[in-house]
Design an enzyme around this catalytic site. Structure first.
Site, mmCIF file in Angstrom:
data_model
loop_
_atom_site.group_PDB
_atom_site.id
_atom_site.type_symbol
_atom_site.label_atom_id
_atom_site.label_comp_id
_atom_site.label_asym_id
_atom_site.label_seq_id
_atom_site.Cartn_x
_atom_site.Cartn_y
_atom_site.Cartn_z
ATOM 1 N N GLU A 1 3.988 19.052 16.785
ATOM 2 C CA GLU A 1 4.732 19.933 17.661
ATOM 3 C C GLU A 1 6.040 19.582 17.832
ATOM 4 O O GLU A 1 6.576 18.590 17.889
ATOM 5 C CB GLU A 1 3.972 19.348 18.983
ATOM 6 C CG GLU A 1 4.254 20.159 20.404
ATOM 7 C CD GLU A 1 4.920 19.597 21.353
ATOM 8 O OE1 GLU A 1 6.078 19.810 21.206
ATOM 9 O OE2 GLU A 1 4.455 18.855 22.147
ATOM 10 N N CYS B 1 9.638 18.894 25.500
ATOM 11 C CA CYS B 1 9.643 19.961 24.753
ATOM 12 C C CYS B 1 9.565 21.319 25.611
ATOM 13 O O CYS B 1 9.600 22.236 24.893
ATOM 14 C CB CYS B 1 8.337 19.671 24.003
ATOM 15 S SG CYS B 1 6.956 18.976 24.827
HETATM 16 P P1 NAP Z 1 12.080 12.419 15.402
HETATM 17 O O1 NAP Z 1 13.256 12.147 14.901
HETATM 18 O O2 NAP Z 1 11.428 13.835 14.947
HETATM 19 O O3 NAP Z 1 10.884 11.522 15.254
HETATM 20 C C1 NAP Z 1 9.382 11.413 15.591
HETATM 21 C C2 NAP Z 1 8.677 10.855 14.283
HETATM 22 O O4 NAP Z 1 9.041 11.078 13.028
HETATM 23 C C3 NAP Z 1 9.276 9.230 14.674
HETATM 24 O O5 NAP Z 1 8.096 8.315 14.234
HETATM 25 C C4 NAP Z 1 10.328 9.237 13.578
HETATM 26 O O6 NAP Z 1 10.377 7.761 12.950
HETATM 27 C C5 NAP Z 1 9.578 9.960 12.453
HETATM 28 N N1 NAP Z 1 10.786 10.577 11.294
HETATM 29 C C6 NAP Z 1 11.956 10.937 11.801
HETATM 30 N N2 NAP Z 1 12.663 11.211 10.676
HETATM 31 C C7 NAP Z 1 11.768 11.184 9.748
HETATM 32 C C8 NAP Z 1 11.945 11.364 8.258
HETATM 33 N N3 NAP Z 1 12.952 12.125 7.573
HETATM 34 N N4 NAP Z 1 10.737 11.351 7.435
HETATM 35 C C9 NAP Z 1 9.576 11.124 7.966
HETATM 36 N N5 NAP Z 1 9.414 10.454 9.179
HETATM 37 C C10 NAP Z 1 10.528 10.890 10.193
HETATM 38 O O7 NAP Z 1 12.007 12.764 17.108
HETATM 39 P P2 NAP Z 1 12.388 11.783 18.188
HETATM 40 O O8 NAP Z 1 13.119 10.327 17.723
HETATM 41 O O9 NAP Z 1 11.410 11.580 18.855
HETATM 42 O O10 NAP Z 1 13.598 12.611 18.875
HETATM 43 C C11 NAP Z 1 14.720 13.033 18.088
HETATM 44 C C12 NAP Z 1 14.544 14.748 18.496
HETATM 45 O O11 NAP Z 1 13.359 15.160 18.397
HETATM 46 C C13 NAP Z 1 15.213 14.951 19.712
HETATM 47 O O12 NAP Z 1 16.639 14.961 19.644
HETATM 48 C C14 NAP Z 1 14.483 16.396 19.846
HETATM 49 O O13 NAP Z 1 15.567 17.535 19.233
HETATM 50 C C15 NAP Z 1 13.216 16.282 19.191
HETATM 51 N N6 NAP Z 1 12.057 15.992 19.844
HETATM 52 C C16 NAP Z 1 11.435 16.998 20.572
HETATM 53 C C17 NAP Z 1 10.058 16.794 21.100
HETATM 54 C C18 NAP Z 1 9.555 17.907 21.374
HETATM 55 O O14 NAP Z 1 8.316 17.730 22.034
HETATM 56 N N7 NAP Z 1 9.564 19.243 21.058
HETATM 57 C C19 NAP Z 1 9.853 15.555 21.578
HETATM 58 C C20 NAP Z 1 10.748 14.562 21.014
HETATM 59 C C21 NAP Z 1 11.784 14.964 20.470
HETATM 60 P P3 NAP Z 1 11.511 6.863 13.443
HETATM 61 O O15 NAP Z 1 10.615 5.636 14.260
HETATM 62 O O16 NAP Z 1 11.867 6.036 12.284
HETATM 63 O O17 NAP Z 1 12.317 7.398 14.351
#
Ligand code: NAP
Length: 521
Positions: A263, A297
């Site tokens: 998602e 989201c």
């Molecule tokens: P994220 O950076 O996408 O992280 C989500 C999960 O994926 C975390 O467990 C993260 O690990 C992992 N991850 C990040 N980069 C990765 C990679 N290159 N390879 C493998 N796994 C990876 O999201 P977030 O930290 O929750 O928030 C950052 C951004 O996500 C926000 O700025 C927003 O744009 C988006 N977001 C969207 C929603 C939605 O529901 N649509 C919700 C939350 C966030 P780590 O623990 O190492 O970070």
């Protein structure tokens, strides 16, 4: 608080690197050096999870329900310790965290009720007919069965309800799968407390060692290694489109591909029909855009209306309301920096108008609400404007007519939600817009904002890509269980060897489709 990884019931800390939580409001580093999992530990975890699956899959609905209810109870037993740590790590206000904790435990109990009742397995029975000519009809009985070890990538913005014991974990366990959570690095302490509660529940309800595991470490290392483990059978993810897509591609490119339910981003367009351009709706929208500092989201990121003096007044009211809302802390320094830099890039565009004042805050990790407007033609020429900016930001698109609104709805990506505000009588004139919306979104809302997602059986929280990786499935509500199961048909199988759900006399008294009719007989 346990700082080691939970490899089932065993604690392990072989790694040298650590993850630390910090308070985004005060920037203080919080106690706890959470040891990142090594490759060896990841392998051991998935192997243990696969072994535990062999036992867990045979547990009855009643036994699994008892486990889920025990998890809810153990989470409640954590009391203030959990709430305090979660507030400190996320910067979220106390009431929100308490509310989210309640949502987490009620989700677990909702899945417990579902599996105890049992009809969710969608049993379908076609009795055989040996006298059918020219060929006899076989006896066929179909139901849903679990997949195996499921990885859960916790979300930053729901440190409880979409994290360690959140919707993905609850639905995977309810479906009979074992679970391995990759803790989100923004809330390792909250994750550790919840993991301890789950392990206690597993022990007290006699669940196999390995039914649940929690690993600390970065997504790039632990997450990617986990997704490539050959014994893993599926994964659930909530986060950015970038990370979601990387992991989705990895899951698809494995020698044996596995389903990866992500998602991701959504801007949740709202169409304001002319009759809806009122002060009260501006207030409602301002509340929705800034709720949780815009880190949902379902935050409305695109507001579409017909250009004219009424829309100008509405924009002014909305901008005033947004400017008057007290800025809140964001979930982490990285998320706040990403918000500010995305806004900075956006504001440099010469085809937009900035509607809110005092755009940037000096206070570290706090986000100022920002509203911009753009005319329809310019928006159509700038597809980058339809990308999600995670935080209290929204764009109003001023369209010249209905045709332009339709063109914009055609152009934008898949979305979790779409809302239409207006009087019922307007809907006849604008019915084409509703048709366009239906093709783009997972949930259509009438005179309401998309934030505040009800957790229930009729909720669909998923939409065409990139809102989610598979629009047929929801990540919220009881139907989320369908992501982690698959159908199996039993043909001409002896009655006593069939799962109870499919046996002739329906011992579990569940709803089944028998020769085309729903019945409990
Ligand atoms: P994220 O950076 O996408 O992280 C989500 C999960 O994926 C975390 O467990 C993260 O690990 C992992 N991850 C990040 N980069 C990765 C990679 N290159 N390879 C493998 N796994 C990876 O999201 P977030 O930290 O929750 O928030 C950052 C951004 O996500 C926000 O700025 C927003 O744009 C988006 N977001 C969207 C929603 C939605 O529901 N649509 C919700 C939350 C966030 P780590 O623990 O190492 O970070």
């Amino acid at each position: 608080m346990i700082e080691k990884n939970f490899i089932g019931h065993t604690l392990s800390a072989k790694g040298e690197r650590v993850t630390r939580g910090s308070n985004p409001v005060t920037s203080e580093v919080l106690p706890g050096d959470f040891i990142n999992a090594t490759d060896e530990e990841i392998t051991d975890t998935v192997s243990k999870s696969a072994l535990a699956f062999e036992t867990y899959r045979t547990k009855t609905g009643r036994e699994k329900a008892k486990f889920l209810r025990a998890i809810a109870e153990e989470i409640e037993n954590l009391g203030e310790v959990l709430i305090e740590r979660c507030c400190a790590e996320s910067g979220l206000p106390l009431l929100r965290v308490k509310g989210e904790c309640g949502r987490t435990t009620s989700q677990l109990r909702m899945f417990a009720d579902l599996i105890e009742e049992g009809s969710w397995v969608e049993a379908v029975i076609e009795n055989g007919d040996s006298k059918r000519s020219p060929i006899p009809k076989p006896d066929l009985r179909r139901m849903l069965v679990p997949l195996g070890p499921v990885a859960v990538f916790a979300a930053s913005n729901f440190p409880l309800a979409f994290s360690t014991a959140g919707g993905d974990t609850a639905s995977a366990l309810a479906g009979g799968n074992t679970v391995i959570v990759k803790a989100h690095s923004a809330h390792p302490g909250t994750s550790a407390l919840i993991a301890e509660a789950i392990i206690k529940a597993a022990k007290s309800t006699d669940m196999p060692d390995g039914v649940f595991s929690l690993l600390h470490g970065s997504g790039r290392e632990v997450g990617q290694s986990l997704i490539q483990n050959p014994l893993l059978k599926a994964a659930g993810f909530t986060g950015s489109e970038k990370a979601g897509r990387i992991l989705f591609d990895m899951a698809s490119k494995r020698e044996i591909p596995i389903p990866f339910f992500a998602e991701m981003g959504s801007v949740n367009p709202i169409v304001m029909l002319p009759s809806s351009l009122k002060l009260s709706n501006a207030k409602t929208l301002a509340g929705s855009i800034t709720l949780g500092s815009g880190q949902f989201c379902t935050k409305p990121g695109l507001i579409i209306g017909i250009d004219g003096p009424d829309l100008d007044d509405f924009i002014r009211d909305l901008a005033t309301d947004l400017s008057n809302i007290e800025p809140q802390a964001m979930l982490s320094e990285i998320i706040c920096n990403t918000y500010n830099s995305s806004i900075e890039i956006c504001l440099k565009r010469d085809n937009i108008k900035i509607e809110t004042k005092d755009l940037f805050l000096k206070k570290k990790n706090f986000a100022k609400p920002v509203l911009i407007s753009v005319i329809g033609e310019e928006f159509i020429k700038s597809p980058e404007l339809s990308k999600e900016i995670f935080g209290p930001f929204s764009i109003v698109i001023k369209c010249k007519d209905i045709e332009q609104i339709k063109k914009i709805l055609n152009q934008i990506d898949g979305q979790l939600t779409g809302s239409i505000f207006g009087e019922e009588e307007d809907f006849d004139d604008f019915s084409n817009i509703i048709n366009k919306f239906e093709r783009k979104v997972g949930r259509l809302i009438f005179n309401g904002v998309p934030t505040g997602v009800e957790v229930c059986s009729a909720m669909h929280h998923g939409g065409p890509y990139p809102a989610s990786s598979d629009s047929r499935f929801t990540s919220v509500g009881t139907m989320a269980i369908k992501r982690f199961v698959r159908p199996v048909s039993y043909q001409d199988w002896p009655n006593h060897r069939l799962p109870e759900e499919l046996q002739f006399d329906n011992p579990l008294k569940i709803w089944r489709m028998v020769d085309g009719n729903f019945t409990k007989d």
